[in-house]
Design an enzyme around this catalytic site. Structure first.
Site, short mmCIF file in Angstrom:
data_model
loop_
_atom_site.label_atom_id
_atom_site.label_comp_id
_atom_site.label_asym_id
_atom_site.label_seq_id
_atom_site.Cartn_x
_atom_site.Cartn_y
_atom_site.Cartn_z
N ASP A 83 0.86 -1.19 0.00
CA ASP A 83 0.00 0.00 0.00
C ASP A 83 0.90 1.25 0.00
O ASP A 83 1.88 1.31 0.75
CB ASP A 83 -0.87 -0.05 1.27
CG ASP A 83 -2.00 0.97 1.26
OD1 ASP A 83 -2.37 1.44 0.17
OD2 ASP A 83 -2.54 1.26 2.35
N ASP A 105 2.73 5.14 -5.33
CA ASP A 105 2.01 6.40 -5.13
C ASP A 105 2.93 7.55 -5.52
O ASP A 105 3.59 8.16 -4.68
CB ASP A 105 1.55 6.53 -3.68
CG ASP A 105 0.83 7.86 -3.44
OD1 ASP A 105 0.70 8.64 -4.40
OD2 ASP A 105 0.42 8.12 -2.30
N GLU A 142 -1.53 6.27 -8.68
CA GLU A 142 -2.47 7.25 -8.12
C GLU A 142 -2.37 8.56 -8.88
O GLU A 142 -1.28 9.06 -9.13
CB GLU A 142 -2.17 7.51 -6.63
CG GLU A 142 -3.07 8.61 -6.04
CD GLU A 142 -2.94 8.75 -4.53
OE1 GLU A 142 -2.78 7.71 -3.85
OE2 GLU A 142 -2.98 9.89 -4.03
N HIS A 189 -7.76 9.33 4.17
CA HIS A 189 -7.45 8.26 5.11
C HIS A 189 -7.81 8.68 6.54
O HIS A 189 -7.81 9.86 6.86
CB HIS A 189 -5.94 7.94 5.06
CG HIS A 189 -5.50 7.40 3.74
ND1 HIS A 189 -4.58 8.03 2.95
CD2 HIS A 189 -5.87 6.28 3.07
CE1 HIS A 189 -4.39 7.32 1.85
NE2 HIS A 189 -5.16 6.26 1.89
N ASN A 266 -10.26 0.18 -0.42
CA ASN A 266 -9.32 0.14 0.69
C ASN A 266 -9.98 0.46 2.04
O ASN A 266 -10.60 1.51 2.20
CB ASN A 266 -8.21 1.18 0.46
CG ASN A 266 -7.21 0.74 -0.56
OD1 ASN A 266 -7.47 -0.16 -1.36
ND2 ASN A 266 -6.05 1.37 -0.56
P1 13P Z 1 -9.40 4.25 5.61
O1 13P Z 1 -8.57 5.08 6.52
O2 13P Z 1 -10.67 4.94 5.20
O3 13P Z 1 -9.68 2.89 6.15
O4 13P Z 1 -8.57 4.05 4.27
C1 13P Z 1 -7.54 3.10 4.17
C2 13P Z 1 -6.77 3.23 2.89
O5 13P Z 1 -7.18 3.87 1.96
C3 13P Z 1 -5.48 2.51 2.83
O6 13P Z 1 -4.74 2.87 1.69
#
Ligand code: 13P
Length: 349
Positions: A83, A105, A142, A189, A266
């Site tokens: 990620d 990213d 992204e 996030h 995600n």
């Molecule tokens: P959340 O914080 O909404 O759970 O998003 C997680 C995310 O996008 C990880 O890349």
């Protein structure tokens, strides 16, 4: 089953018209929670680790745990995904470990904070695509910049500062050849996404639909997709927590996204909330407890419940047995011979 190419998993999701949750992990209990949910709902799944998670758990511990999950669950397709990779080197190191997918990213510079230029983003993402595809590994890019900060990575803000420009999204997909594309539509996030239930002024689903219309063959990724349900907030606050009122992304908006090209969803924060609430409850109501298993077991169960619910809501439930995994070496051949090329100009032909 060996770890599966995320590209295969997303191609199958596109065929079936469903989305696949990508759940973040840092430790054994979270991996177990995801696998409990996947087994219960018969779901293919994406497990993902941020740079912060890799540092926290140490690469080898985390990766061996994922391998254990794959070995113990031979009927569940699992893709292991990096990620928010911040650089070519981060992605390369994930591939060296055996991750079957990486996110480059490039919307931010290597510091993981400063927005990059479009050309910088294209350059670094293209380099990662070349390297990863040669090895059969999937790449998510992204375009636009997501809001908030996750594990120290992110530009902050509400997510509306740099929403994705559809023309740039098309050019980016064409010039990089990414398999999946994260777009910025106002999500961020973390727990504090919206100060009330979001409407179209802050959560731009119309923009997502427009981008899907321009890029019908690119798998779209919705980051920041926790719904931050009130009941999970309430458990934390009931047992001594101090969360301020907040709103996440309603599940029905995610489902609208899934009907419009979103294949990877995600989710991290909802699972963090579920675990924290369960742990708080045990420690608050039974202060004499000190065996970690007394609170980690309910925490794991609470997370498994949330994950199972999302798997059902995203539509991936029931699809674990739909397909046999294609070996990563075969996927690499597909990239080399062009059959897996989804650049818009080729897909249009
Ligand atoms: P959340 O914080 O909404 O759970 O998003 C997680 C995310 O996008 C990880 O890349």
């Amino acid at each position: 089953m060996p770890l599966v190419s995320m590209r295969q998993l997303l191609d199958e999701a596109a065929k079936g018209g469903y989305g696949v949750g990508a759940f973040n992990v840092n430790d054994m209990e979270q991996i177990q929670a995801i696998m409990m949910a996947a087994k219960q709902t018969k779901s293919p799944v994406i497990v993902q680790a941020s740079r912060g998670a890799r540092a926290f758990a140490e690469d080898l511990y985390l990766f061996k745990l994922i391998q254990a999950a794959a070995e113990l669950n031979p009927d569940i397709p699992i893709a292991m995904h990096q990620d928010h990779g911040n650089s070519f080197e981060t992605c390369k190191s994930a591939i060296a470990l055996g991750y079957t997918s990486v996110m480059m990213d490039g919307s931010l510079l290597e510091d993981g904070k400063t927005p990059s230029t479009f050309e910088q983003n294209v350059d670094v993402t293209r380099r990662v695509v070349d390297y990863a595809h040669e090895r059969g590994v999937t790449v998510e890019g992204e375009i636009g910049v997501l809001g908030g900060i996750e594990d120290g990575h992110g530009a902050g803000g509400t997510g509306l500062e740099h929403v994705t420009d559809p023309d740039q999204a098309v050019e980016f997909a064409e010039r990089t050849g990414v398999d999946a594309l994260a777009i910025a539509i106002g999500t961020s996030h973390g727990a504090y996404k919206f100060s009330k239930k979001p409407d179209g002024s802050v959560l731009k689903m119309d923009l997502l639909i427009k981008i899907h219309g321009r890029l019908p063959h690119t798998h779209l990724v919705m980051h920041g997709s926790s719904s931050v349900p009130k009941d999970l907030q309430d458990v934390i606050n009931e047992y001594g927590g101090k969360l301020k009122p907040t709103w996440g992304v309603p599940v029905e908006e995610i489902q609208l996204g899934i009907r419009n090209g979103v294949r990877k969803v995600n989710v991290d924060t909802d699972n963090r909330l579920a675990m924290t609430g369960a742990i708080r409850k045990v420690l608050w109501t039974q202060p004499e407890k000190f065996d970690p298993r007394d609170y980690m077991k309910p925490a794991r169960e609470a997370m498994a419940n949330v994950v199972a619910q999302r798997m059902t809501q995203f539509g991936q439930a029931g699809h674990a047995g739909d397909y046999a995994p294609i070996p990563i070496t075969e996927i690499a051949k597909g990239y080399a011979n062009g059959s897996l090329d989804t650049r818009p100009s080729l897909a249009a032909k």
